[in-house]
Structures are given as structure tokens and as C-alpha cells.
Scaffold this motif. Sequence first.
Motif, PDB file in Angstrom:
ATOM      1  N   GLY A 124      12.300  15.168  -5.233  1.00 24.44           N
ATOM      2  CA  GLY A 124      11.446  15.441  -4.057  1.00 24.44           C
ATOM      3  C   GLY A 124      10.308  14.663  -4.573  1.00 24.44           C
ATOM      4  N   LYS A 125      10.279  13.641  -5.369  1.00 21.94           N
ATOM      5  CA  LYS A 125       9.232  12.723  -5.671  1.00 21.94           C
ATOM      6  C   LYS A 125       9.032  11.555  -4.405  1.00 21.94           C
ATOM      7  CE  LYS A 125       8.344  14.221  -9.475  1.00 21.94           C
ATOM      8  NZ  LYS A 125       7.174  14.317 -10.390  1.00 21.94           N
ATOM      9  N   ASN A 126       8.028  10.804  -4.410  1.00 25.98           N
ATOM     10  CA  ASN A 126       7.746   9.812  -3.594  1.00 25.98           C
ATOM     11  C   ASN A 126       7.658   8.281  -4.102  1.00 25.98           C
ATOM     12  OD1 ASN A 126       7.491  11.943  -1.442  1.00 25.98           O
ATOM     13  ND2 ASN A 126       5.367  12.235  -2.455  1.00 25.98           N
ATOM     14  N   ILE A 127       8.016   7.604  -3.163  1.00 24.30           N
ATOM     15  CA  ILE A 127       7.568   6.181  -3.522  1.00 24.30           C
ATOM     16  C   ILE A 127       6.940   5.439  -2.408  1.00 24.30           C
ATOM     17  CG2 ILE A 127       9.304   5.764  -5.373  1.00 24.30           C
ATOM     18  CD1 ILE A 127      11.175   4.312  -3.073  1.00 24.30           C
ATOM     19  N   SER A 128       6.274   4.206  -2.534  1.00 25.55           N
ATOM     20  CA  SER A 128       5.667   3.358  -1.532  1.00 25.55           C
ATOM     21  C   SER A 128       5.414   2.096  -2.348  1.00 25.55           C
ATOM     22  CB  SER A 128       4.448   4.103  -0.747  1.00 25.55           C
ATOM     23  OG  SER A 128       3.503   4.016  -1.721  1.00 25.55           O
ATOM     24  N   ALA A 129       5.501   1.049  -1.223  1.00 21.02           N
ATOM     25  CA  ALA A 129       5.197  -0.433  -1.718  1.00 21.02           C
ATOM     26  C   ALA A 129       4.545  -1.257  -0.616  1.00 21.02           C
ATOM     27  CB  ALA A 129       6.329  -0.823  -2.569  1.00 21.02           C
ATOM     28  N   VAL A 130       3.980  -2.380  -0.936  1.00 17.68           N
ATOM     29  CA  VAL A 130       3.704  -3.252  -0.013  1.00 17.68           C
ATOM     30  C   VAL A 130       4.191  -4.659  -0.482  1.00 17.68           C
ATOM     31  CG1 VAL A 130       1.632  -4.582   1.351  1.00 17.68           C
ATOM     32  CG2 VAL A 130       1.723  -1.999   0.810  1.00 17.68           C
ATOM     33  N   LEU A 131       4.755  -5.368   0.424  1.00 14.26           N
ATOM     34  CA  LEU A 131       5.386  -6.592  -0.116  1.00 14.26           C
ATOM     35  C   LEU A 131       4.462  -7.935   0.347  1.00 14.26           C
ATOM     36  CD1 LEU A 131       9.237  -6.362   0.690  1.00 14.26           C
ATOM     37  CD2 LEU A 131       8.055  -5.987  -1.412  1.00 14.26           C
ATOM     38  N   GLY A 132       4.679  -9.031  -0.090  1.00 11.38           N
ATOM     39  CA  GLY A 132       4.043 -10.159   0.209  1.00 11.38           C
ATOM     40  C   GLY A 132       4.754 -11.198  -0.349  1.00 11.38           C
ATOM     41  N   LEU A 133       4.208 -12.604   0.170  1.00 10.91           N
ATOM     42  CA  LEU A 133       4.550 -13.934  -0.350  1.00 10.91           C
ATOM     43  C   LEU A 133       3.712 -14.447  -1.494  1.00 10.91           C
ATOM     44  CD1 LEU A 133       5.988 -15.228   2.888  1.00 10.91           C
ATOM     45  CD2 LEU A 133       7.287 -13.909   1.161  1.00 10.91           C
ATOM     46  N   GLY A 134       4.308 -15.256  -2.260  1.00 12.10           N
ATOM     47  CA  GLY A 134       3.349 -16.031  -3.244  1.00 12.10           C
ATOM     48  C   GLY A 134       4.002 -17.155  -3.591  1.00 12.10           C
ATOM     49  N   ASP A 135       3.467 -18.150  -4.274  1.00 14.62           N
ATOM     50  CA  ASP A 135       4.005 -19.429  -4.679  1.00 14.62           C
ATOM     51  C   ASP A 135       4.307 -19.387  -6.240  1.00 14.62           C
ATOM     52  OD1 ASP A 135       1.385 -19.540  -3.729  1.00 14.62           O
ATOM     53  OD2 ASP A 135       1.553 -21.595  -4.624  1.00 14.62           O
TER      54      ASP A 135
END
Length: 182
Positions: A171-182
Motif C-alpha cells: 500500500g506504499k507509494n512511489i513517484s519520480a521525475v526524470l530528466g537528462l544530463g551530461d
Amino acid sequence: MTKKESQNNTKLMIVLIVSVLILIAVVAFGTYAFFTGTLTDRNPVDSQSNLKSANIEFSMEDGAITGNNLVPGDAVEKKFTVKNKGTGTISYNILWTSAVNEFVNKNDLIVTLNDGTNDIITESDNVIFPSTTTTSQILKRGLTISAGATKEFTLTITYKNTDADQTADMGKNISAVLGLGD
């Protein structure tokens, strides 16, 4: 020194200080803009996250990866694209730019990544979903994309079903935001 000369010197000093401050601001923000793209998270108009710089574009619908009320065996899948608008091959990294992870047993969240042709990260790589953070972390380093190409990726986070007691994380939650880098 006369009163008029003193006033003129004060005005000149103010003009010089303001000019220097403007010059510093232009250099600082100009340099920042040169080395970074813009990330618009959760654009209310089209519900997408977009990272655009001069030659590379990152796009993900809905802006974030989310999994709510997870139980063992659940999987969260998210598609995103990377497009090279330049004239040469570009190397880049895929980053977790932020994450929320309520899990106690972090090793139970396995990450896989596929670019439509190849498995970039497999379950045997044992990459786990990151702990809660606002600091960017590299998910996959050293990817390349040819000039004019577009790659579509599928990221999957699986709450693996083990023989151990997993009630602490059900019943737990996760969330994330992705992006790019060099």
C-alpha cells in the motif's frame, strides 16, 4: 568640492553600481542558460514534461512516474522520448531529478529500461528505485543518440513478489521525475 559636484559624483556612483549589477546578472543568467535546458514539470496545457536545449529534447506525458497503493507483483510503466535535433551524435545520461519512496525494503523495487530495441537496464542489473531525494541521481550513464533520431524509452518499476514478509510496504507509494544530463 561643491555641493553640485558632490551630487554629480553620487549620481555617477549609483549609475556605475547599477550597471555593474546588471552586467553580473546578465553574465550569470546567460551562462546558466547556455549550460542548461529548461524543464517544465507538469505543464497544465498538455500534461507533459519537456526538457529542451539547443540540440536535444526530452518529453514525458504527465510529468512524473507514480505508483500508488502498490502490492507485491505490481509494476509501474512510463514511456518517454529523447530526440536529437542537432547535426551530430549526442551523449547523455538519464537522471532521476527527484524521487519519493515510502518503501522500507527499497530492494523490492526493481527498475528496468528499454529503448524499443534493447534492454538498457535489466532486472539482473539489480537497479533499485531511489530513496526519497531532490538531488539528481544518474539512472543510466553514457547513452548516445544519432543526429535527427528519436528514441522512445519504457521505464518499468516492479514491486517484486518475494517469499519474505512484505506487509511493511504493501500500500506504499512511489513517484519520480526524470530528466537528462551530461
